[in-house]
Design an enzyme around this catalytic site. Structure first.
Site, PDB file in Angstrom:
ATOM      1  N   TYR A   1     -14.124  12.795  -5.063  1.00 58.95           N
ATOM      2  CA  TYR A   1     -13.989  11.402  -5.491  1.00 58.95           C
ATOM      3  C   TYR A   1     -12.825  11.224  -6.464  1.00 58.95           C
ATOM      4  O   TYR A   1     -11.939  10.378  -6.258  1.00 58.95           O
ATOM      5  CB  TYR A   1     -15.283  10.934  -6.140  1.00 58.95           C
ATOM      6  CG  TYR A   1     -15.156   9.634  -6.905  1.00 58.95           C
ATOM      7  CD1 TYR A   1     -14.928   8.433  -6.243  1.00 58.95           C
ATOM      8  CD2 TYR A   1     -15.263   9.602  -8.292  1.00 58.95           C
ATOM      9  CE1 TYR A   1     -14.810   7.240  -6.931  1.00 58.95           C
ATOM     10  CE2 TYR A   1     -15.151   8.417  -8.989  1.00 58.95           C
ATOM     11  CZ  TYR A   1     -14.916   7.235  -8.307  1.00 58.95           C
ATOM     12  OH  TYR A   1     -14.787   6.060  -9.010  1.00 58.95           O
TER      13      TYR A   1
ATOM     14  N   ALA B   1     -12.824  -2.258  -5.037  1.00 54.28           N
ATOM     15  CA  ALA B   1     -13.493  -1.697  -3.864  1.00 54.28           C
ATOM     16  C   ALA B   1     -13.133  -0.225  -3.690  1.00 54.28           C
ATOM     17  O   ALA B   1     -12.002   0.195  -3.967  1.00 54.28           O
ATOM     18  CB  ALA B   1     -13.100  -2.477  -2.611  1.00 54.28           C
TER      19      ALA B   1
END
Length: 318
Positions: A136, A66
């Site tokens: 990211y 996740a």
């Protein structure tokens, strides 16, 4: 019991079904309340905000998939903070709960972007200095470092995996866009692309994760994994098209013109993926864990094309 976070996603769902089919007791978590075609226990859970009491009870290994991934046209005012909340803070929140419950092993799925986004003269490996260059990838790197510090004096084992592009017939994102374009027979200006890319088929990646769950030598290690054979963008398109039973429409356009257009449209990341090189040395996984990908890149790309065609045909009949 094996706990897989991100089980409502592409890789997470496939991994849960893979493990369940091999006799593991599997629990998946995800934010989505709807998970298609699931054959495993599933809990709808927000790792950032929901109580985690009982989530890790009886769990031996956690595969943490996740996270907040690349987002096109990100509307966040502070993308790095948004990435950190999900990829760093929520990860540590789960890891602390895992330690309190005596979880044996925590497998963190990171990103090859932590190592590099492009290579020129040499392959990257686990020994290559980390070089995250986007919000990211920086958040993934920070999560890796924080996890290593967290487990330093604990009994919980940490395994970090940095995969490149994970592909398959139902893969999301840019690979799905490429599949659609090839199927539509649109002209593709890739003849001038003189590049090499390391990728990993979803089936190969899941096989490797499953090995890391059970192999003693994986404990405390970082792995870069790929299919083992690097391919050019032209090779990718041709093999996908072959799996679809089509002939690709490849044309020549000077790369400098395509690059200029990509800059103008704000699509430089996509240009880098299609025309740049990213080559991985995945020898450590093969030597230390005696791992070999079940499928060659040619087999997997052909299958991706065939599977996409079958899925498209099925959707059109619904």
């Amino acid at each position: 019991m094996q706990l897989v976070t991100g089980a409502s996603g592409y890789i997470g769902g496939l991994l849960c079904n893979f493990l369940k089919a091999r006799g593991y007791v599997v629990k998946g978590t995800g934010r989505s309340s709807i998970v298609p075609s699931r054959d495993f226990d599933y809990v709808c859970l927000d790792l950032e905000n929901d109580p985690l009491d009982g989530v890790c009870f009886g769990v031996e290994t956690i595969v943490h998939l996740a996270g907040r991934a690349h987002i096109l046209n990100d509307k966040s005012k502070d993308p790095l903070s948004a990435f950190r909340r999900t990829n760093v803070d929520a990860t540590l929140r789960l890891a602390r709960e895992a330690m309190r419950n005596g979880v044996r092993r925590f497998i963190f799925i990171s990103s090859i972007g932590v190592s590099a986004t492009e290579t020129r003269n040499s392959k990257i490996s686990e020994l290559t200095d980390s070089n995250p260059s986007t919000p990211y990838t920086l958040s993934k790197f920070e999560a890796e470092e924080a996890l290593k510090e967290l487990v330093k004096n604990s009994s919980m084992e940490l395994v970090i995996i940095r995969p490149p592009l994970v592909y398959g017939g139902s893969a999301p994102g840019n690979f799905q866009r490429l599949l659609k374009i090839v199927q539509l027979g649109m002209p593709l200006p890739f003849v001038g692309a003189n590049n090499q890319r390391s990728m990993i088929a979803a089936d190969n990646f899941i096989d490797f994760i499953a090995l890391c769950i059970r192999h003693p030598a994986a404990a405390g290690e970082l792995f870069l994994v790929s299919d083992g054979m690097d391919v050019s963008t032209v090779d990718i398109v041709r093999t996908i098209a072959s799996g679809m039973g089509r002939k690709p429409r490849l044309i020549y356009v000077p790369v400098r013109i395509i690059h200029a257009a990509a800059k103008l449209l704000g699509r430089e990341n996509m240009f880098a993926q299609l025309f740049g090189s990213l080559v991985i040395d995945s020898g450590k996984a093969r030597k230390l864990l005696d791992w070999a990908p079940p499928f060659s890149v040619t087999e997997a790309l052909f299958k991706a094309g065939a599977d996409y065609t079958a899925l498209s045909s099925k959707k059109s009949r619904v």
